[in-house]
Design an enzyme around this catalytic site. Structure first.
Site, PDB file in Angstrom:
ATOM      1  N   SER A 251       0.838  -1.202   0.000  1.00  0.00           N
ATOM      2  CA  SER A 251       0.000   0.000   0.000  1.00  0.00           C
ATOM      3  C   SER A 251       0.871   1.249   0.000  1.00  0.00           C
ATOM      4  CB  SER A 251      -0.874   0.005   1.245  1.00  0.00           C
ATOM      5  OG  SER A 251      -1.528   1.243   1.360  1.00  0.00           O
ATOM      6  N   SER A 252       0.339   2.320  -0.613  1.00  0.00           N
ATOM      7  CA  SER A 252       1.082   3.592  -0.607  1.00  0.00           C
ATOM      8  C   SER A 252       1.229   4.135   0.816  1.00  0.00           C
ATOM      9  CB  SER A 252       0.361   4.624  -1.470  1.00  0.00           C
ATOM     10  OG  SER A 252      -0.940   4.856  -0.973  1.00  0.00           O
ATOM     11  N   CYS A 253       0.340   3.715   1.745  1.00  0.00           N
ATOM     12  CA  CYS A 253       0.421   4.320   3.082  1.00  0.00           C
ATOM     13  C   CYS A 253       1.450   3.643   3.976  1.00  0.00           C
ATOM     14  CB  CYS A 253      -0.950   4.420   3.733  1.00  0.00           C
ATOM     15  SG  CYS A 253      -1.803   2.890   3.823  1.00  0.00           S
TER      16      CYS A 253
ATOM     17  N   TYR B  76       0.003  -1.548  11.135  1.00  0.00           N
ATOM     18  CA  TYR B  76      -0.420  -2.035   9.815  1.00  0.00           C
ATOM     19  C   TYR B  76       0.756  -1.980   8.842  1.00  0.00           C
ATOM     20  CZ  TYR B  76      -2.779  -1.632   5.246  1.00  0.00           C
ATOM     21  OH  TYR B  76      -3.166  -1.780   3.936  1.00  0.00           O
TER      22      TYR B  76
ATOM     23  N   LYS C 285       2.663  -4.958   6.751  1.00  0.00           N
ATOM     24  CA  LYS C 285       2.723  -4.978   5.276  1.00  0.00           C
ATOM     25  C   LYS C 285       4.172  -5.021   4.783  1.00  0.00           C
ATOM     26  CE  LYS C 285      -1.388  -4.937   3.691  1.00  0.00           C
ATOM     27  NZ  LYS C 285      -1.785  -5.924   2.701  1.00  0.00           N
TER      28      LYS C 285
ATOM     29  N   HIS D  94     -12.311   5.308   4.083  1.00  0.00           N
ATOM     30  CA  HIS D  94     -11.308   6.238   3.553  1.00  0.00           C
ATOM     31  C   HIS D  94     -11.998   7.513   3.088  1.00  0.00           C
ATOM     32  CE1 HIS D  94      -8.943   2.348   2.945  1.00  0.00           C
ATOM     33  NE2 HIS D  94      -8.246   3.061   3.798  1.00  0.00           N
TER      34      HIS D  94
HETATM   35  N1  LIG Z   1      -8.502   0.275  -0.027  1.00  0.00           N
HETATM   36  C1  LIG Z   1      -7.431   0.963  -0.376  1.00  0.00           C
HETATM   37  O1  LIG Z   1      -7.473   2.176  -0.597  1.00  0.00           O
HETATM   38  C2  LIG Z   1      -6.102   0.272  -0.543  1.00  0.00           C
HETATM   39  C3  LIG Z   1      -5.019   1.042  -0.955  1.00  0.00           C
HETATM   40  C4  LIG Z   1      -3.789   0.425  -1.107  1.00  0.00           C
HETATM   41  C5  LIG Z   1      -3.654  -0.928  -0.861  1.00  0.00           C
HETATM   42  N2  LIG Z   1      -4.724  -1.650  -0.461  1.00  0.00           N
HETATM   43  C6  LIG Z   1      -4.489  -3.081  -0.188  1.00  0.00           C
HETATM   44  O2  LIG Z   1      -5.385  -3.898  -0.911  1.00  0.00           O
HETATM   45  C7  LIG Z   1      -5.671  -5.057  -0.148  1.00  0.00           C
HETATM   46  C8  LIG Z   1      -7.180  -5.242  -0.082  1.00  0.00           C
HETATM   47  O3  LIG Z   1      -7.758  -4.074   0.483  1.00  0.00           O
HETATM   48  P1  LIG Z   1      -9.304  -3.757   0.321  1.00  0.00           P
HETATM   49  O4  LIG Z   1      -9.442  -2.284   0.372  1.00  0.00           O
HETATM   50  O5  LIG Z   1      -9.857  -4.533  -0.809  1.00  0.00           O
HETATM   51  O6  LIG Z   1      -9.853  -4.326   1.704  1.00  0.00           O
HETATM   52  P2  LIG Z   1     -11.295  -4.890   2.053  1.00  0.00           P
HETATM   53  O7  LIG Z   1     -12.312  -4.310   1.144  1.00  0.00           O
HETATM   54  O8  LIG Z   1     -11.475  -4.725   3.522  1.00  0.00           O
HETATM   55  O9  LIG Z   1     -11.156  -6.437   1.694  1.00  0.00           O
HETATM   56  C9  LIG Z   1     -10.329  -7.289   2.416  1.00  0.00           C
HETATM   57  C10 LIG Z   1     -10.894  -8.670   2.319  1.00  0.00           C
HETATM   58  O10 LIG Z   1     -10.052  -9.553   3.072  1.00  0.00           O
HETATM   59  C11 LIG Z   1     -10.869 -10.418   3.821  1.00  0.00           C
HETATM   60  N3  LIG Z   1     -10.175 -10.856   5.017  1.00  0.00           N
HETATM   61  C12 LIG Z   1      -9.717 -10.095   6.047  1.00  0.00           C
HETATM   62  N4  LIG Z   1      -9.152 -10.870   6.988  1.00  0.00           N
HETATM   63  C13 LIG Z   1      -9.245 -12.146   6.533  1.00  0.00           C
HETATM   64  C14 LIG Z   1      -8.869 -13.398   7.076  1.00  0.00           C
HETATM   65  N5  LIG Z   1      -8.292 -13.489   8.276  1.00  0.00           N
HETATM   66  N6  LIG Z   1      -9.119 -14.520   6.363  1.00  0.00           N
HETATM   67  C15 LIG Z   1      -9.748 -14.445   5.158  1.00  0.00           C
HETATM   68  N7  LIG Z   1     -10.141 -13.280   4.599  1.00  0.00           N
HETATM   69  C16 LIG Z   1      -9.899 -12.157   5.296  1.00  0.00           C
HETATM   70  C17 LIG Z   1     -12.072  -9.576   4.175  1.00  0.00           C
HETATM   71  O11 LIG Z   1     -13.158 -10.372   4.535  1.00  0.00           O
HETATM   72  P3  LIG Z   1     -14.190  -9.845   5.675  1.00  0.00           P
HETATM   73  O12 LIG Z   1     -14.644  -8.485   5.194  1.00  0.00           O
HETATM   74  O13 LIG Z   1     -15.254 -10.867   5.688  1.00  0.00           O
HETATM   75  O14 LIG Z   1     -13.389  -9.756   6.942  1.00  0.00           O
HETATM   76  C18 LIG Z   1     -12.291  -8.808   2.894  1.00  0.00           C
HETATM   77  O15 LIG Z   1     -13.087  -9.535   1.985  1.00  0.00           O
HETATM   78  C19 LIG Z   1      -5.022  -4.878   1.203  1.00  0.00           C
HETATM   79  O16 LIG Z   1      -3.830  -5.600   1.230  1.00  0.00           O
HETATM   80  C20 LIG Z   1      -4.722  -3.405   1.274  1.00  0.00           C
HETATM   81  O17 LIG Z   1      -3.578  -3.142   2.027  1.00  0.00           O
HETATM   82  C21 LIG Z   1      -5.959  -1.093  -0.307  1.00  0.00           C
END
Ligand SMILES: NC(=O)c1ccc[n+]([C@@H]2O[C@H](COP(=O)([O-])OP(=O)(O)OC[C@H]3O[C@@H](n4cnc5c(N)ncnc54)[C@H](OP(=O)(O)O)[C@@H]3O)[C@@H](O)[C@H]2O)c1
Length: 310
Positions: free
Chosen positions: A108-110, A137, A141, A180
């Site tokens: 992630s960028s953060c 976090y 990461k 966010h």
């Molecule tokens: N969102 C952003 O702006 C952003 C920016 C940069 C990078 N990222 C990266 O992208 C990735 C995904 O982020 P996202 O925004 O898509 O997050 P998200 O919408 O919260 O999705 C994460 C998913 O992971 C599942 N999960 C969490 N803990 C788990 C576990 N112990 N076992 C199995 N599944 C699990 C969650 O299921 P439940 O909801 O059922 O717990 C959810 O479906 C992350 O690595 C994040 O760091 C995100």
């Protein structure tokens, strides 16, 4: 990857994971292996091991993680470091152990240093202190990135790490406690419009500059990199489109149809003045973001209203 490849998208109901699944299906990949969090808790090493042993996915998109905004990161510090370390450690190790050909880990960028020079290049990682509110976090990461690199170095496992900028789009989290900035603004403006409010009050003065990437673009980059990229160095995934929070608020107000006034509460913090990634390496490989901010916000608002109507 070929159309017959067995592909596991971890976190397929999340923002990033669901977009990766849409993209893979649109490209004709049909042998997707999917498990909800309830079906497979990746924090559970034995369950993760059993799943990989039985399913033997060839390609893994690791988009499962515990993710949240400042408030959630800062108050649930133990959960953020524990769950993220467990999920990625179990998944990366089991993928390698059971013969996966390749794994893409989402960083992630953060997790770049708080005062990294802008736009942030990949080599800024680990060059300075982190933002204290999300340090647990970020440390987790960074450990995931280091693990992917170490498995490549020692075991020859083709693990790559992507560094997406702020994502938004269908599937986003609109909970004001943990969301966010972009979905939070969409919800605030929507609720102000529905309530017929004359004003919406936002923190700071709106001058902070940010970059946003539509999840469909993240998914296209993730699939592109799974095909084209094989190296230990992390790779930034951004739109390159920079916007001030004031401009973003104005755009969201227009998309939502809010006709009142925006009031800036200048006593409240703005956050980092500028946060932009240098995605030149990815662009140099020929990849481009395709979803413009206005179109992306319109689609996200449509999705949000659809969810509310259910
Ligand atoms: N969102 C952003 O702006 C952003 C920016 C940069 C990078 N990222 C990266 O992208 C990735 C995904 O982020 P996202 O925004 O898509 O997050 P998200 O919408 O919260 O999705 C994460 C998913 O992971 C599942 N999960 C969490 N803990 C788990 C576990 N112990 N076992 C199995 N599944 C699990 C969650 O299921 P439940 O909801 O059922 O717990 C959810 O479906 C992350 O690595 C994040 O760091 C995100």
């Amino acid at each position: 990857m070929d159309p017959d490849s067995r592909i596991y998208v971890a976190g397929h109901r999340g923002l990033a994971g669901s977009a990766i699944v849409r993209r893979l299906r649109a490209e004709g990949f049909e042998r997707l292996v999917l498990r909800t969090h309830a079906e497979l808790d990746l924090c559970n090493q034995a369950a993760t091991e059993e799943f990989f042993a039985a399913e033997k996915p060839e390609y893994v998109f690791l988009a499962a993680a515990l993710v949240g905004g400042i408030q959630a990161n800062n108050t649930r510090r133990a959960e953020f470091i524990r769950d993220n370390l467990l999920v990625q450690t179990n998944a990366i190790d089991a993928a390698w152990r059971h013969g996966a050909k390749k794994l893409a880990f989402l960083g992630s960028s953060c997790i770049y240093p708080k005062f990294a020079s802008q736009p942030m290049r990949e080599d800024a990682l680990l060059t300075g202190a982190l933002e204290p509110t999300n340090e647990p976090y970020a440390i987790a990461k960074i450990a995931g990135i280091k693990m992917a690199q170490a498995y490549r170095d020692q075991y020859g496992f083709d693990a790559i790490s992507l560094m997406p900028t702020n994502l938004y789009g269908p599937g986003d989290n609109f909970d004001l406690e943990s969301s966010h900035v972009l979905p939070a603004l969409l919800r605030k403006f929507h609720e102000a419009k529905v309530a017929g409010a004359a004003t919406v009050t936002l923190w700071g003065n709106g001058t902070a500059l940010r970059e946003f990437l539509h999840v469909d673009d993240l998914a296209s980059a993730a699939v592109f990199l799974m095909r084209e990229y094989s190296a230990g160095e992390i790779i930034n995934v951004g739109s390159g489109e920079e916007v001030s929070i004031g401009e973003l608020a104005g755009l969201i107000g227009e998309v939502v149809g809010f006709e009142g006034e925006i009031v800036w509460d200048r006593g409240k913090p703005d956050g980092t003045p500028r946060k932009l990634m240098d995605s030149g390496r990815l662009r140099g490989m020929g990849w481009r973001a395709e979803v413009g901010l206005r179109g992306g916000v319109e689609g996200t608002y449509e999705w949000f209203r659809g969810m509310r109507a259910q």
